[in-house]
Motif scaffolding. Sequence first.
Motif, PDB file in Angstrom:
ATOM      1  N   GLY A  87       0.742  -1.079   0.091  1.00  0.00           N
ATOM      2  CA  GLY A  87      -0.052  -0.055   0.193  1.00  0.00           C
ATOM      3  C   GLY A  87       0.662   1.166  -0.008  1.00  0.00           C
ATOM      4  O   GLY A  87       0.369   2.328   0.286  1.00  0.00           O
ATOM      5  N   HIS A 106      -0.321   8.453   0.482  1.00  0.00           N
ATOM      6  CA  HIS A 106      -1.791   8.479   0.020  1.00  0.00           C
ATOM      7  C   HIS A 106      -2.801   7.769   1.332  1.00  0.00           C
ATOM      8  O   HIS A 106      -3.496   8.329   1.640  1.00  0.00           O
ATOM      9  N   SER A 107      -2.389   6.424   1.397  1.00  0.00           N
ATOM     10  CA  SER A 107      -3.046   5.800   2.459  1.00  0.00           C
ATOM     11  C   SER A 107      -3.077   6.243   3.818  1.00  0.00           C
ATOM     12  O   SER A 107      -3.930   5.809   4.363  1.00  0.00           O
ATOM     13  N   HIS A 108      -2.141   7.177   4.350  1.00  0.00           N
ATOM     14  CA  HIS A 108      -2.232   7.727   5.571  1.00  0.00           C
ATOM     15  C   HIS A 108      -3.153   8.886   5.728  1.00  0.00           C
ATOM     16  O   HIS A 108      -3.296   9.345   6.859  1.00  0.00           O
ATOM     17  N   ARG A 150      -4.285   4.086  -7.923  1.00  0.00           N
ATOM     18  CA  ARG A 150      -4.161   2.981  -7.224  1.00  0.00           C
ATOM     19  C   ARG A 150      -5.265   2.035  -7.723  1.00  0.00           C
ATOM     20  O   ARG A 150      -5.183   0.850  -7.679  1.00  0.00           O
TER      21      ARG A 150
END
Length: 173
Positions: A87, A106-108, A150
Amino acid sequence: MFKDFYIPSYEITPLTMAVIAKPQGNKDGASYVLEEELEYTIEASPSKVMNDACKYLGSSLKGRQDGTREICGITHKAPISIDPSSGMYFFPTTSPSNPKCSWIAHSHIDQVNKAPDNCTEILFHNGKRIVLKVSYGSMLNQVQRTAQFRYLLDHRIKYLQRHAADLVAEPQP
């Protein structure tokens, strides 16, 4: 917010939330690294840190940017996947050749908010916040483009996984 201790080398991990530009006069620059539990400074520009992370996993920043362009047509300020299985998707805040370019995971991201003076505040899932001198519209656009990238890359990976038996590089005995 950031501690001023230096580490000699650094590797991006799934815990890395941001690599923020810290201009150093005539030097190549330095970076504040913001992780879920730690914050520190390293003596390398954010884009060099990202390039090194890509090289560690067998590519380069340019290679990852080229891959993004092939997958979804994004050519400028392209988001990259350092490692999709972990990720680790990051996007640049400006052109990666700009010494003021920072990279955000991006995922945070939990929220993106307008801040005074044409800045943007990023609130991370763990409650940490940063304010960057990037317009709110530009930041939202980068978040959206990264989500699109993504989705498309994930779709390709899942397709390959569903058809793995038919697409094996080496036949099983």
